[in-house]
Design an enzyme around this catalytic site. Structure first.
Site, PDB file in Angstrom:
ATOM      1  N   ASP A 194       0.856  -1.173   0.000  1.00  0.00           N
ATOM      2  CA  ASP A 194       0.000   0.000   0.000  1.00  0.00           C
ATOM      3  C   ASP A 194       0.899   1.232   0.000  1.00  0.00           C
ATOM      4  O   ASP A 194       2.034   1.191   0.480  1.00  0.00           O
ATOM      5  CB  ASP A 194      -0.896  -0.034   1.248  1.00  0.00           C
ATOM      6  CG  ASP A 194      -1.991   1.009   1.199  1.00  0.00           C
ATOM      7  OD1 ASP A 194      -2.046   1.765   0.217  1.00  0.00           O
ATOM      8  OD2 ASP A 194      -2.793   1.058   2.140  1.00  0.00           O
ATOM      9  N   SER A 195       0.392   2.335  -0.518  1.00  0.00           N
ATOM     10  CA  SER A 195       1.234   3.531  -0.667  1.00  0.00           C
ATOM     11  C   SER A 195       1.493   4.255   0.641  1.00  0.00           C
ATOM     12  O   SER A 195       2.392   5.080   0.729  1.00  0.00           O
ATOM     13  CB  SER A 195       0.571   4.505  -1.636  1.00  0.00           C
ATOM     14  OG  SER A 195      -0.583   5.080  -1.033  1.00  0.00           O
ATOM     15  N   GLY A 196       0.684   3.964   1.661  1.00  0.00           N
ATOM     16  CA  GLY A 196       0.796   4.695   2.919  1.00  0.00           C
ATOM     17  C   GLY A 196      -0.198   5.826   3.047  1.00  0.00           C
ATOM     18  O   GLY A 196      -0.349   6.406   4.120  1.00  0.00           O
ATOM     19  N   ASP A 202      -2.381   8.284  -2.829  1.00  0.00           N
ATOM     20  CA  ASP A 202      -3.695   8.888  -3.025  1.00  0.00           C
ATOM     21  C   ASP A 202      -4.172   9.515  -1.732  1.00  0.00           C
ATOM     22  O   ASP A 202      -3.591   9.307  -0.672  1.00  0.00           O
ATOM     23  CB  ASP A 202      -4.698   7.830  -3.478  1.00  0.00           C
ATOM     24  CG  ASP A 202      -4.983   6.794  -2.386  1.00  0.00           C
ATOM     25  OD1 ASP A 202      -4.022   6.393  -1.696  1.00  0.00           O
ATOM     26  OD2 ASP A 202      -6.148   6.387  -2.223  1.00  0.00           O
ATOM     27  N   GLY A 220     -11.371   4.133  -0.836  1.00  0.00           N
ATOM     28  CA  GLY A 220     -12.387   4.980  -0.225  1.00  0.00           C
ATOM     29  C   GLY A 220     -13.667   4.266   0.148  1.00  0.00           C
ATOM     30  O   GLY A 220     -14.687   4.905   0.411  1.00  0.00           O
ATOM     31  N   ASP A 242      -8.048  -7.251   0.448  1.00  0.00           N
ATOM     32  CA  ASP A 242      -7.178  -7.357   1.624  1.00  0.00           C
ATOM     33  C   ASP A 242      -7.898  -6.767   2.821  1.00  0.00           C
ATOM     34  O   ASP A 242      -8.768  -5.904   2.663  1.00  0.00           O
ATOM     35  CB  ASP A 242      -5.863  -6.594   1.414  1.00  0.00           C
ATOM     36  CG  ASP A 242      -6.033  -5.108   1.718  1.00  0.00           C
ATOM     37  OD1 ASP A 242      -5.635  -4.675   2.830  1.00  0.00           O
ATOM     38  OD2 ASP A 242      -6.577  -4.366   0.871  1.00  0.00           O
ATOM     39  N   CYS A 268     -13.652 -27.662   8.995  1.00  0.00           N
ATOM     40  CA  CYS A 268     -12.395 -27.017   8.606  1.00  0.00           C
ATOM     41  C   CYS A 268     -11.237 -28.016   8.679  1.00  0.00           C
ATOM     42  O   CYS A 268     -11.154 -28.822   9.612  1.00  0.00           O
ATOM     43  CB  CYS A 268     -12.114 -25.828   9.525  1.00  0.00           C
ATOM     44  SG  CYS A 268     -10.583 -24.941   9.133  1.00  0.00           S
ATOM     45  N   CYS A 315      -7.935 -26.977   8.640  1.00  0.00           N
ATOM     46  CA  CYS A 315      -6.705 -26.249   8.954  1.00  0.00           C
ATOM     47  C   CYS A 315      -5.951 -26.921  10.103  1.00  0.00           C
ATOM     48  O   CYS A 315      -6.481 -27.768  10.831  1.00  0.00           O
ATOM     49  CB  CYS A 315      -7.007 -24.792   9.294  1.00  0.00           C
ATOM     50  SG  CYS A 315      -7.610 -24.489  10.977  1.00  0.00           S
ATOM     51  N   CYS A 332      -7.758 -26.705  13.551  1.00  0.00           N
ATOM     52  CA  CYS A 332      -8.923 -27.570  13.734  1.00  0.00           C
ATOM     53  C   CYS A 332      -8.561 -29.049  13.726  1.00  0.00           C
ATOM     54  O   CYS A 332      -9.263 -29.873  14.328  1.00  0.00           O
ATOM     55  CB  CYS A 332      -9.965 -27.258  12.666  1.00  0.00           C
ATOM     56  SG  CYS A 332     -10.741 -25.634  12.892  1.00  0.00           S
ATOM     57  N   HIS A 375      -6.403 -20.164  11.909  1.00  0.00           N
ATOM     58  CA  HIS A 375      -7.728 -20.624  11.488  1.00  0.00           C
ATOM     59  C   HIS A 375      -8.446 -19.574  10.647  1.00  0.00           C
ATOM     60  O   HIS A 375      -8.997 -19.891   9.580  1.00  0.00           O
ATOM     61  CB  HIS A 375      -8.586 -20.981  12.705  1.00  0.00           C
ATOM     62  CG  HIS A 375     -10.019 -21.220  12.341  1.00  0.00           C
ATOM     63  ND1 HIS A 375     -10.470 -22.407  11.797  1.00  0.00           N
ATOM     64  CD2 HIS A 375     -11.095 -20.385  12.393  1.00  0.00           C
ATOM     65  CE1 HIS A 375     -11.761 -22.307  11.542  1.00  0.00           C
ATOM     66  NE2 HIS A 375     -12.169 -21.101  11.893  1.00  0.00           N
TER      67      HIS A 375
END
Length: 381
Positions: free
Chosen positions: A97-99, A151, A221, A271, A309, A311, A314, A340
């Site tokens: 990400d640009s920050g 941005d 945004g 994300d 699940c 994983c 689990c 998890h």
């Protein structure tokens, strides 16, 4: 001589039922299938997880943050280490990400000008300055596969005039980012469409940015406090404005319902810190809905967090044991709930991709929502 783009999008299939698309994004550090969820490793680590564990979950790309890495340990140190991939021992794709979002959300007493943003570090109060050129310098040093243009993310709610000025500035900053980007051969720069909740501003932002021919586009945004129905409405008129042959990324969205609804509206990448943040409080995502492991009813429950699940958590540990760890504030408990939750979302996106392949994503959504207890889309996770 034709220059090959650092990051490209391969379209595989469009769901006949929903219009969602199945694809694959190719990067200098491997490819990943879309729609995809990106675990967030803000400070060059996904909290409590090792890179090896993320690979076990089949994470093809993770996100790190320019703002935080700029503050510590510093982008020059990471550059000397050989870049972010080597620094954190991750050989798959990374997006930074640009920050911009952090500057506007974490920093008080910021001063926005055409040149950039003057702000104070949330760590020690030092006065700092971030501009489009500086954001490119930092991300070029980090060496991420996908960089984001600097941005301004307007708050919600905000006046039309404020959002208009902000959106126009974001377009001018995007042009400066393109000019300052020094590693186009092995790093792709994505632009961020802004415009708040205003259709005409979203259309203008998309027109401005697509005319610059970025290799990918994000929608920013959103998920900033607006009702979910409003977010979906913005996506419905914004996503079609973006090129079909390039990745589309919805920033900061990670609840199960929003991932599915976003995919239906043509989004490829997502994300969010949600799965790791709630895991630290003992809240888990399961096929039957939200589970708060701290609750007393789990004290003598020796079953897994989610019987459906597969994983690591689990397969090996009970609700009773995990509740004990969380109540005792043991780090291992947070590791187990984090593992998890991340696995759950990565597996959910795998199921979404299969539903697209089978032309039944709308049916999958309805089935998932019924089991998860999601009947009001504004309720969220």
């Amino acid at each position: 001589m034709t220059t090959v783009a650092a990051v490209t999008y391969e379209h595989i299939k469009t769901c006949q039922q929903s219009g969602a698309r199945l694809g694959r994004v190719h990067t200098p550090h491997g490819s990943f299938d879309t729609p995809a969820f990106m675990p967030v490793g803000t400070q060059a680590t996904v909290k409590t997880m090792s890179p090896e564990e993320l690979k076990e979950m089949n994470a093809g790309i993770i996100l790190s943050n320019t703002y935080h890495l700029f503050l510590r340990p510093g982008h020059e140190l990471i550059r000397r280490a050989g870049g972010l991939h080597k620094f954190m021992n991750w050989d798959r794709a990374i997006l930074t990400d640009s920050g911009g979002f952090q500057v506007f959300s974490l920093s008080e007493n910021r001063k926005i000008s055409e040149e950039g943003v003057e702000f104070r570090s949330h760590l020690n109060g030092d006065k700092l300055f971030l501009s489009p050129e500086k954001a490119m310098e930092i991300q070029n040093a980090l060496g991420s596969d996908i960089m984001m243009a600097f941005d301004e993310c307007p708050p919600y709610p905000a006046s039309y005039d404020y959002v208009k000025q902000s959106t126009e500035r974001t377009s001018r900053w995007a042009e400066r980012c393109l000019a300052a980007h020094a590693r186009g051969r092995d790093q792709a720069l994505f632009a961020i469409v802004q415009g708040g909740m205003h259709e005409d501003l979203r259309k203008q932002s998309a027109a401005d940015l697509t005319s610059m021919d970025f290799p990918g586009y994000a929608i920013g945004g959103l998920s900033v406090g607006e009702p979910k129905h409003m977010m979906y409405e913005v996506l419905e008129y914004t996503t079609p404005l973006l090129p079909t042959n390039k990745p589309r990324y919805l920033m900061g969205v990670g609840s199960p319902d929003a991932l599915i609804e976003g995919a239906i509206r043509g989004i490829d990448m997502f994300d969010c810190v949600l799965p790791t943040r709630i895991a630290r409080n003992g809240t888990c995502m399961t096929s039957q809905g939200r589970l708060v492991i701290r609750n007393l009813k789990h004290a003598d429950d020796f079953g897994p967090l989610d019987p459906e699940c597969s994983c690591y958590t689990c397969r090996n540990y009970s609700r009773a044991y995990i509740r004990h760890l969380i109540k005792a504030e043991e780090t291992f408990g947070i590791r187990l709930t984090t593992y998890h939750n991340l696995h759950f979302l990565l597996e959910l996106m795998k199921q979404v991709r299969q539903a697209i392949m089978d032309d039944r994503l709308l049916d999958f959504r309805d089935e998932f929502f019924a089991r998860y207890g999601l009947f009001d889309n504004d309720k969220g996770f």
